[in-house]
Design a protein around this motif. Sequence first.
Motif, mmCIF file in Angstrom:
data_model
loop_
_atom_site.group_PDB
_atom_site.id
_atom_site.type_symbol
_atom_site.label_atom_id
_atom_site.label_comp_id
_atom_site.label_asym_id
_atom_site.label_seq_id
_atom_site.Cartn_x
_atom_site.Cartn_y
_atom_site.Cartn_z
ATOM 1 N N VAL A 327 0.859 -1.178 0.000
ATOM 2 C CA VAL A 327 0.000 0.000 0.000
ATOM 3 C C VAL A 327 0.896 1.229 0.000
ATOM 4 O O VAL A 327 2.076 1.163 0.371
ATOM 5 C CB VAL A 327 -0.939 0.036 1.231
ATOM 6 C CG1 VAL A 327 -1.916 -1.108 1.207
ATOM 7 C CG2 VAL A 327 -0.134 0.040 2.528
ATOM 8 N N PHE A 328 0.343 2.347 -0.432
ATOM 9 C CA PHE A 328 1.046 3.626 -0.335
ATOM 10 C C PHE A 328 0.677 4.256 0.997
ATOM 11 O O PHE A 328 -0.460 4.697 1.199
ATOM 12 C CB PHE A 328 0.687 4.540 -1.499
ATOM 13 C CG PHE A 328 1.371 4.174 -2.778
ATOM 14 C CD1 PHE A 328 2.724 4.421 -2.952
ATOM 15 C CD2 PHE A 328 0.672 3.572 -3.806
ATOM 16 C CE1 PHE A 328 3.365 4.089 -4.144
ATOM 17 C CE2 PHE A 328 1.296 3.238 -4.993
ATOM 18 C CZ PHE A 328 2.660 3.480 -5.157
ATOM 19 N N LEU A 329 1.653 4.303 1.902
ATOM 20 C CA LEU A 329 1.443 4.833 3.246
ATOM 21 C C LEU A 329 1.668 6.337 3.220
ATOM 22 O O LEU A 329 2.675 6.829 2.688
ATOM 23 C CB LEU A 329 2.405 4.163 4.226
ATOM 24 C CG LEU A 329 2.190 4.421 5.708
ATOM 25 C CD1 LEU A 329 0.843 3.867 6.152
ATOM 26 C CD2 LEU A 329 3.318 3.778 6.517
ATOM 27 N N VAL A 330 0.742 7.098 3.797
ATOM 28 C CA VAL A 330 0.837 8.556 3.830
ATOM 29 C C VAL A 330 1.685 8.967 5.027
ATOM 30 O O VAL A 330 1.379 8.612 6.176
ATOM 31 C CB VAL A 330 -0.562 9.190 3.908
ATOM 32 C CG1 VAL A 330 -0.457 10.712 3.975
ATOM 33 C CG2 VAL A 330 -1.406 8.765 2.711
ATOM 34 N N ASN A 331 2.765 9.737 4.761
ATOM 35 C CA ASN A 331 3.667 10.189 5.816
ATOM 36 C C ASN A 331 3.233 11.553 6.339
ATOM 37 O O ASN A 331 2.383 12.241 5.759
ATOM 38 C CB ASN A 331 5.100 10.250 5.294
ATOM 39 C CG ASN A 331 5.562 8.901 4.785
ATOM 40 O OD1 ASN A 331 5.280 7.872 5.391
ATOM 41 N ND2 ASN A 331 6.276 8.899 3.657
ATOM 42 N N ALA A 332 3.861 11.978 7.422
ATOM 43 C CA ALA A 332 3.503 13.247 8.053
ATOM 44 C C ALA A 332 3.880 14.441 7.196
ATOM 45 O O ALA A 332 3.284 15.517 7.327
ATOM 46 C CB ALA A 332 4.177 13.352 9.425
ATOM 47 N N ASP A 333 4.866 14.292 6.313
ATOM 48 C CA ASP A 333 5.300 15.406 5.470
ATOM 49 C C ASP A 333 4.569 15.433 4.128
ATOM 50 O O ASP A 333 5.083 15.983 3.156
ATOM 51 C CB ASP A 333 6.811 15.340 5.251
ATOM 52 C CG ASP A 333 7.225 14.041 4.573
ATOM 53 O OD1 ASP A 333 6.361 13.143 4.447
ATOM 54 O OD2 ASP A 333 8.394 13.919 4.180
ATOM 55 N N ASP A 334 3.402 14.825 4.060
ATOM 56 C CA ASP A 334 2.595 14.788 2.840
ATOM 57 C C ASP A 334 3.328 14.107 1.689
ATOM 58 O O ASP A 334 3.241 14.523 0.521
ATOM 59 C CB ASP A 334 2.163 16.191 2.426
ATOM 60 C CG ASP A 334 1.096 16.745 3.337
ATOM 61 O OD1 ASP A 334 0.404 15.933 3.990
ATOM 62 O OD2 ASP A 334 0.956 17.979 3.416
ATOM 63 N N SER A 335 4.057 13.080 2.016
ATOM 64 C CA SER A 335 4.667 12.227 1.007
ATOM 65 C C SER A 335 4.182 10.801 1.246
ATOM 66 O O SER A 335 3.555 10.507 2.274
ATOM 67 C CB SER A 335 6.196 12.286 1.082
ATOM 68 O OG SER A 335 6.654 11.740 2.319
ATOM 69 N N VAL A 336 4.446 9.925 0.288
ATOM 70 C CA VAL A 336 4.016 8.539 0.428
ATOM 71 C C VAL A 336 5.234 7.627 0.373
ATOM 72 O O VAL A 336 6.264 7.974 -0.224
ATOM 73 C CB VAL A 336 3.023 8.142 -0.685
ATOM 74 C CG1 VAL A 336 1.733 8.922 -0.558
ATOM 75 C CG2 VAL A 336 3.638 8.319 -2.060
ATOM 76 N N SER A 337 5.078 6.467 1.004
ATOM 77 C CA SER A 337 6.119 5.443 0.962
ATOM 78 C C SER A 337 5.460 4.096 0.715
ATOM 79 O O SER A 337 4.316 3.852 1.136
ATOM 80 C CB SER A 337 6.914 5.412 2.268
ATOM 81 O OG SER A 337 6.055 5.203 3.379
ATOM 82 N N VAL A 338 6.180 3.226 0.026
ATOM 83 C CA VAL A 338 5.672 1.887 -0.276
ATOM 84 C C VAL A 338 5.784 1.025 0.963
ATOM 85 O O VAL A 338 6.869 0.863 1.527
ATOM 86 C CB VAL A 338 6.447 1.271 -1.451
ATOM 87 C CG1 VAL A 338 6.005 -0.168 -1.666
ATOM 88 C CG2 VAL A 338 6.226 2.085 -2.711
ATOM 89 N N GLN A 339 4.657 0.470 1.403
ATOM 90 C CA GLN A 339 4.623 -0.364 2.604
ATOM 91 C C GLN A 339 4.168 -1.773 2.222
ATOM 92 O O GLN A 339 3.036 -1.966 1.776
ATOM 93 C CB GLN A 339 3.655 0.232 3.637
ATOM 94 C CG GLN A 339 3.537 -0.561 4.922
ATOM 95 C CD GLN A 339 4.786 -0.479 5.782
ATOM 96 O OE1 GLN A 339 5.537 0.490 5.689
ATOM 97 N NE2 GLN A 339 5.027 -1.481 6.589
ATOM 98 N N LEU A 371 1.696 7.400 -8.565
ATOM 99 C CA LEU A 371 2.574 7.563 -7.404
ATOM 100 C C LEU A 371 3.808 6.686 -7.501
ATOM 101 O O LEU A 371 3.838 5.684 -8.209
ATOM 102 C CB LEU A 371 1.818 7.226 -6.116
ATOM 103 C CG LEU A 371 0.659 8.149 -5.730
ATOM 104 C CD1 LEU A 371 0.040 7.681 -4.427
ATOM 105 C CD2 LEU A 371 1.120 9.597 -5.609
ATOM 106 N N SER A 372 4.822 7.092 -6.764
ATOM 107 C CA SER A 372 6.041 6.314 -6.583
ATOM 108 C C SER A 372 6.533 6.538 -5.165
ATOM 109 O O SER A 372 6.049 7.452 -4.460
ATOM 110 C CB SER A 372 7.110 6.712 -7.604
ATOM 111 O OG SER A 372 7.435 8.083 -7.455
ATOM 112 N N ASP A 373 7.474 5.767 -4.742
ATOM 113 C CA ASP A 373 7.986 5.874 -3.377
ATOM 114 C C ASP A 373 8.612 7.250 -3.161
ATOM 115 O O ASP A 373 9.496 7.676 -3.909
ATOM 116 C CB ASP A 373 9.016 4.771 -3.134
ATOM 117 C CG ASP A 373 9.343 4.637 -1.655
ATOM 118 O OD1 ASP A 373 8.586 5.187 -0.833
ATOM 119 O OD2 ASP A 373 10.353 3.980 -1.332
ATOM 120 N N GLY A 374 8.143 7.975 -2.145
ATOM 121 C CA GLY A 374 8.668 9.293 -1.825
ATOM 122 C C GLY A 374 7.956 10.427 -2.516
ATOM 123 O O GLY A 374 8.326 11.598 -2.313
ATOM 124 N N ALA A 375 6.965 10.165 -3.350
ATOM 125 C CA ALA A 375 6.270 11.214 -4.077
ATOM 126 C C ALA A 375 5.464 12.086 -3.130
ATOM 127 O O ALA A 375 4.950 11.639 -2.104
ATOM 128 C CB ALA A 375 5.365 10.611 -5.148
#
Length: 418
Positions: A327-339, A371-375
């Motif tokens: 899944v694309f996890l939403v980070n606190a800095d409004d970016s996403v990471s692959v989980q 999306l991509s990792d870190g986007a």
Amino acid sequence: MSADTPRAAGTSGRKRGRWIAIATAVVVVALVVFHLFNRKQEKNVAPPQIVSVAVATNGNMPEELSELGTVTPVATVTVLPQLSGYLTEVGYQEGQDVKKGQFLAQIDPRQYEISKQQAEAQLAKDQANLDLARADLARYTQLHEQKSIAEQTYIDQKFTVEQDEAAVKADKANIAQFELDLTYCRITAPVDGRVGLRLVDPGNYVTPSSTTGIVVITTMKPTTVQFTVPQNTLSKVLDRYHTGAKLPVTIYSSDNTKQIATGSLYAINNQMATSTGTVSLRATIPNDDEALYPNEFVNVKMLVDTLSNTVLVPTPAVQTGAPGNYVFLVNADDSVSVQKITPGPSDGQFTAILSGLSAGQRVVTDGTDRLSDGAKIRIAKAGPAQAGSAATPASSSTQTSPASGRRKHGAGAAASAS
């Protein structure tokens, strides 16, 4: 000297102008290159992607198996004649419900009645011979005790009595056989059920070797539904079945749009089909309204177990690709990471996450294809319909409709993005 001075001055002016033009051109080229370089860098910085997100929640997820099945009657009987003869009467209407023992057809019994009378006459004759032999044996016994007759005569008479007794038994057996034949002349229903179309009309000569029979009777209620499950999921079914639990089964129409009936699993086949790697199961259905018809194709959903207090996310959030399931996890800095995750059962609308995600974390449900990792992302504002769907799914602990059970990821993503 005076004549050379203006010429030298003109040459010097032309050189100076040439250098000024060259310097100006270099400055222009530098400005153009600088402008293009800055513009390219600006293009490389992608703007934030607009996505829809959802919060992972805790809830109950039914663990169901969805398979294709066939309505298999409890009994389908082809009524065959037990003896040969002319069919004189048919006592049923096509499509009629009959009870066990109800009259169906009549074979001409006269030939068998005559044979029975002949057997009864032979019995009377043999019985008379037996009575005479027994009377002679009683007289020979007295004479034998007085030593008035030969030993062999006495023994022979005993054998004569035994032979006559055997003849009488054979005659009685023949009479019983003809009585049975007369019973077979009257054909009755062997089971409760519904008769099909008439296969033989009165006046035809029928024999036991007939393959079509006289009529076919099918039990309509109760009935069963037979379906198969793959070997990978058989262990879960066996674990629940061997504990004595009744696994509920829901039957849907062939187009999977309407629930027809409910029942429970009652039998598992003792062998696995090596060609398909599946095992046949059978569920019993009351079918009081006769909504299920023999040999009908249906869709079967069997509830194997329910996962309690498990992590649930909308199904469109679960992706499959090179990393596996993620899944694309939403980070606190409004970016996403692959989980990376381990998905569990799904009801179409929500999917259980067995590992890799915790309740409260946010995941992207729509816009994942860009999306991509870190986007960087920008969360879309929820509309009136989406605001109500952000709550914990109360329906995840119940069985879903067949339409939601077959919802595609794309459809779910479109719903989240609305």
